[in-house]
Write a protein that holds these residues in place. Structure first.
Motif, PDB file in Angstrom:
ATOM      1  N   PRO A 119      -7.147  -4.848   0.548  1.00  0.00           N
ATOM      2  CA  PRO A 119      -6.422  -5.274   1.718  1.00  0.00           C
ATOM      3  C   PRO A 119      -6.210  -6.730   1.661  1.00  0.00           C
ATOM      4  O   PRO A 119      -7.249  -7.492   1.723  1.00  0.00           O
ATOM      5  CB  PRO A 119      -7.212  -4.935   3.010  1.00  0.00           C
ATOM      6  N   GLU A 145       1.439  -1.808   3.810  1.00  0.00           N
ATOM      7  CA  GLU A 145       0.745  -3.108   4.311  1.00  0.00           C
ATOM      8  C   GLU A 145       0.397  -3.944   3.045  1.00  0.00           C
ATOM      9  O   GLU A 145      -0.052  -3.267   2.098  1.00  0.00           O
ATOM     10  CB  GLU A 145      -0.544  -2.801   5.071  1.00  0.00           C
ATOM     11  N   ALA A 201       0.652  -1.189  -0.128  1.00  0.00           N
ATOM     12  CA  ALA A 201       0.007   0.011  -0.183  1.00  0.00           C
ATOM     13  C   ALA A 201       0.952   1.175   0.032  1.00  0.00           C
ATOM     14  O   ALA A 201       1.619   1.537   0.888  1.00  0.00           O
ATOM     15  CB  ALA A 201      -0.842  -0.016   1.257  1.00  0.00           C
ATOM     16  N   ALA A 231      -3.161   3.466   1.437  1.00  0.00           N
ATOM     17  CA  ALA A 231      -3.239   3.194   2.977  1.00  0.00           C
ATOM     18  C   ALA A 231      -4.109   4.195   3.609  1.00  0.00           C
ATOM     19  O   ALA A 231      -5.013   3.784   4.598  1.00  0.00           O
ATOM     20  CB  ALA A 231      -1.798   3.174   3.584  1.00  0.00           C
ATOM     21  N   LEU A 268      -5.121   1.508   6.380  1.00  0.00           N
ATOM     22  CA  LEU A 268      -4.204   0.341   6.575  1.00  0.00           C
ATOM     23  C   LEU A 268      -2.893   1.161   6.985  1.00  0.00           C
ATOM     24  O   LEU A 268      -2.656   2.313   6.938  1.00  0.00           O
ATOM     25  CB  LEU A 268      -3.622  -0.330   5.069  1.00  0.00           C
ATOM     26  N   ARG A 269      -1.645   0.395   7.208  1.00  0.00           N
ATOM     27  CA  ARG A 269      -0.555   0.986   7.568  1.00  0.00           C
ATOM     28  C   ARG A 269       0.181   0.948   6.068  1.00  0.00           C
ATOM     29  O   ARG A 269      -0.120   0.315   5.198  1.00  0.00           O
ATOM     30  CB  ARG A 269       0.367   0.016   8.246  1.00  0.00           C
ATOM     31  N   THR A 270       1.156   1.892   6.023  1.00  0.00           N
ATOM     32  CA  THR A 270       1.654   2.122   4.709  1.00  0.00           C
ATOM     33  C   THR A 270       2.633   0.983   4.423  1.00  0.00           C
ATOM     34  O   THR A 270       3.235   0.573   5.558  1.00  0.00           O
ATOM     35  CB  THR A 270       2.821   3.450   4.534  1.00  0.00           C
TER      36      THR A 270
END
Length: 242
Positions: free
Chosen positions: A149, A125, A111, A116, A121-123
């Motif tokens: 995701p 991920e 991502a 993200a 989300l987390r960068t």
């Protein structure tokens, strides 16, 4: 600084609506399945049938459930033919319906900061990146790029997309128990890049309609970022306003 006043409790029908959505998110009732009767829900939530009916009215208006005359209330599903393209508002000028699909790629990626942020989300991920074309009468009409995701779509691959007969949202619902409830879109006019022009069989810099969508499942959880480029030479974007 004066003390913060406590927020008043939500109306009872709203509390029941939230409880029904939580039950849907937990998989208690699957897409296409019937909900208990209003009387049974009223007994479960210790409320009047009228209060339950109002909660169901709210969910019906949001397309989370649907009422079927004489049969009851059912969880909305993207596998129903009339709802197959509920979020796709591109209509052929001549009234033609349906699309054929051509997968360009389906691959694992990381991502970006922008993706993200949209999907919470987390960068970096893991996400699944899908690119495909929608065609009408063998003419490319839409170039779609999707980011999903990976934790919600583990096992999704090109072979599965290619062999599934229904829409992507129906696939997500049936195979991954991810039901798209609502979406937010941003529209703008753009010029076709060389890459997009080649895939859509148009001239470079030809005007296209860019549609960016974030789709949400139960609980307002974002589970798809989609960027579509629409060639509107013989199609138009239609939105019914009530």
């Amino acid at each position: 600084m004066p003390p913060t006043k406590p927020r008043p409790p939500a109306p009872l029908y709203e509390q029941i609506r939230q409880l029904i959505v939580a039950a849907l998110a937990a998989g208690e009732w699957r897409p296409g399945e019937a909900l208990p009767s209003e009387a049974a829900l009223a007994e479960r939530f210790h409320a009047s049938p009228g209060t339950v009916r109002r909660a169901l009215d709210e969910l019906t208006a949001a397309h989370v459930v649907e009422r079927r005359q004489g049969r009851g209330t059912f969880v909305a599903t993207h596998t129903a033919p009339r709802d197959a393209y509920r979020f796709l508002r591109l209509v052929a000028d001549d009234g033609a319906s349906g699309f054929t699909r051509e997968l360009v790629h389906c691959r694992r990626a990381r991502a970006t900061a922008e993706t993200a942020r949209a999907l919470q989300l987390r960068t970096s991920e893991p996400v699944i990146e899908v690119r495909r074309l929608l065609l009408r009468r063998n003419r490319p009409v839409v170039l779609d790029d999707l980011w999903l995701p990976e934790r919600h779509f583990e096992g999704l691959n090109g072979a599965l997309i290619d062999t599934y007969a229904g829409t992507l949202y129906a696939l997500f619902e049936e195979r991954f128990a991810v039901h798209m409830v609502r979406a937010e879109e941003k529209l703008r006019a753009v010029a076709a890049s060389a890459e997009a022009a080649a895939l859509l069989a148009v001239a470079t810099s030809e005007p296209l309609l860019s549609v960016e969508r974030v789709a949400y499942t139960y609980g307002d959880r974002p589970v798809e970022l989609r960027r579509g480029l629409y060639h509107t030479h013989a199609d138009h974007y239609r939105n019914d306003l009530n």
